[in-house]
Every structure is written in C-alpha cells, then in structure tokens.
Write a protein that holds these residues in place. Structure first.
Motif, PDB file in Angstrom:
ATOM      1  N   UNK A  77       0.837  -1.179   0.000  1.00  0.00           N
ATOM      2  CA  UNK A  77       0.000   0.000   0.000  1.00  0.00           C
ATOM      3  C   UNK A  77       0.887   1.249   0.000  1.00  0.00           C
ATOM      4  N   UNK A  78       0.505   2.216  -0.797  1.00  0.00           N
ATOM      5  CA  UNK A  78       1.213   3.492  -0.868  1.00  0.00           C
ATOM      6  C   UNK A  78       0.831   4.311   0.363  1.00  0.00           C
ATOM      7  N   UNK A  79       1.814   4.929   0.998  1.00  0.00           N
ATOM      8  CA  UNK A  79       1.515   5.807   2.130  1.00  0.00           C
ATOM      9  C   UNK A  79       2.485   6.974   2.100  1.00  0.00           C
ATOM     10  N   UNK A  80       1.960   8.169   1.991  1.00  0.00           N
ATOM     11  CA  UNK A  80       2.758   9.380   2.003  1.00  0.00           C
ATOM     12  C   UNK A  80       1.983  10.457   2.752  1.00  0.00           C
ATOM     13  N   UNK A  81       2.596  11.607   2.898  1.00  0.00           N
ATOM     14  CA  UNK A  81       1.972  12.722   3.608  1.00  0.00           C
ATOM     15  C   UNK A  81       0.711  13.183   2.860  1.00  0.00           C
ATOM     16  N   UNK A  82      -0.411  13.314   3.569  1.00  0.00           N
ATOM     17  CA  UNK A  82      -1.630  13.786   2.913  1.00  0.00           C
ATOM     18  C   UNK A  82      -1.529  15.269   2.530  1.00  0.00           C
ATOM     19  N   UNK A  83      -2.397  15.674   1.643  1.00  0.00           N
ATOM     20  CA  UNK A  83      -2.446  17.065   1.180  1.00  0.00           C
ATOM     21  C   UNK A  83      -3.374  17.877   2.086  1.00  0.00           C
ATOM     22  N   UNK A  84      -2.879  18.215   3.264  1.00  0.00           N
ATOM     23  CA  UNK A  84      -3.705  18.973   4.218  1.00  0.00           C
ATOM     24  C   UNK A  84      -4.036  20.369   3.705  1.00  0.00           C
ATOM     25  N   UNK A  85      -3.069  21.009   3.049  1.00  0.00           N
ATOM     26  CA  UNK A  85      -3.326  22.364   2.530  1.00  0.00           C
ATOM     27  C   UNK A  85      -4.373  22.330   1.414  1.00  0.00           C
ATOM     28  N   UNK A  86      -4.355  21.278   0.602  1.00  0.00           N
ATOM     29  CA  UNK A  86      -5.358  21.141  -0.452  1.00  0.00           C
ATOM     30  C   UNK A  86      -6.738  20.954   0.159  1.00  0.00           C
ATOM     31  N   UNK A  87      -6.832  20.104   1.166  1.00  0.00           N
ATOM     32  CA  UNK A  87      -8.114  19.892   1.854  1.00  0.00           C
ATOM     33  C   UNK A  87      -8.642  21.208   2.421  1.00  0.00           C
ATOM     34  N   UNK A  88      -7.766  21.956   3.076  1.00  0.00           N
ATOM     35  CA  UNK A  88      -8.166  23.236   3.669  1.00  0.00           C
ATOM     36  C   UNK A  88      -8.626  24.213   2.596  1.00  0.00           C
ATOM     37  N   UNK A  89      -7.905  24.270   1.481  1.00  0.00           N
ATOM     38  CA  UNK A  89      -8.264  25.186   0.391  1.00  0.00           C
ATOM     39  C   UNK A  89      -9.632  24.831  -0.173  1.00  0.00           C
ATOM     40  N   UNK A  90      -9.897  23.551  -0.336  1.00  0.00           N
ATOM     41  CA  UNK A  90     -11.197  23.123  -0.853  1.00  0.00           C
ATOM     42  C   UNK A  90     -12.319  23.553   0.095  1.00  0.00           C
ATOM     43  N   UNK A  91     -12.136  23.367   1.389  1.00  0.00           N
ATOM     44  CA  UNK A  91     -13.145  23.755   2.374  1.00  0.00           C
ATOM     45  C   UNK A  91     -13.343  25.269   2.367  1.00  0.00           C
ATOM     46  N   UNK A  92     -12.243  26.021   2.389  1.00  0.00           N
ATOM     47  CA  UNK A  92     -12.323  27.482   2.416  1.00  0.00           C
ATOM     48  C   UNK A  92     -13.017  28.048   1.179  1.00  0.00           C
ATOM     49  N   UNK A  93     -12.919  27.354   0.065  1.00  0.00           N
ATOM     50  CA  UNK A  93     -13.489  27.836  -1.187  1.00  0.00           C
ATOM     51  C   UNK A  93     -14.752  27.086  -1.588  1.00  0.00           C
ATOM     52  N   UNK A  94     -15.291  26.318  -0.650  1.00  0.00           N
ATOM     53  CA  UNK A  94     -16.559  25.615  -0.838  1.00  0.00           C
ATOM     54  C   UNK A  94     -16.568  24.750  -2.105  1.00  0.00           C
ATOM     55  N   UNK A  95     -15.497  23.997  -2.292  1.00  0.00           N
ATOM     56  CA  UNK A  95     -15.385  23.082  -3.425  1.00  0.00           C
ATOM     57  C   UNK A  95     -15.309  21.663  -2.863  1.00  0.00           C
TER      58      UNK A  95
END
Length: 75
Positions: free
Chosen positions: A1-19
C-alpha cells in the motif's frame, strides 16, 4: 500500500473555497473515491498534468502540491 503525507493544505483550500472533492474529481475525470485516496496519501500522487488542470480549472495555487521545506542537511 502506498503511504505518504496527505495534502492537508489542499483539503483546507477546498473547504475554504466551498469546493467538494466530487467537484474536483469531475475536473480530473476520476471518481471521488480515487481522488480521496490521492488527497489522503493512501493512493498514487498527483501527476503534474493533474496539478496543471486543477490550477487552470479551479485556481488552486500550485504550491499546495509541493513540499517547500528543504532538510537542513541539504541547504
């Protein structure tokens, strides 16, 4: 299984921009489940072509996809 650091900044940007992840999956032509794995670090990483498409379509800053921290030993 692939495991790397998640894209927390991407998640936050999506929430902040209602996407939703479903909307982003539509832009990339993939399923929300597959996109969620990419975002959470359990699937493959984003390809450069996907990053460009996301930036062009939604205006998400490209720097969100890159770790800009350089280890001290490599400075």
């Amino acid at each position: 299984m692939i495991k790397r650091e998640p894209y927390r900044m991407l998640k936050a940007w999506l929430v902040e921009n209602d996407i939703s992840q479903s909307e982003l999956a539509d832009v990339l032509g993939t399923t929300p489940n597959y996109l969620n794995k990419k975002i959470n670090g359990t699937g493959p990483d984003f390809r450069l072509s996907e990053v460009r498409k996301i930036n062009t379509s939604l205006g998400i800053p490209i720097n969100i996809f890159f770790n800009l921290k350089v280890p001290i030993k490599e400075r």
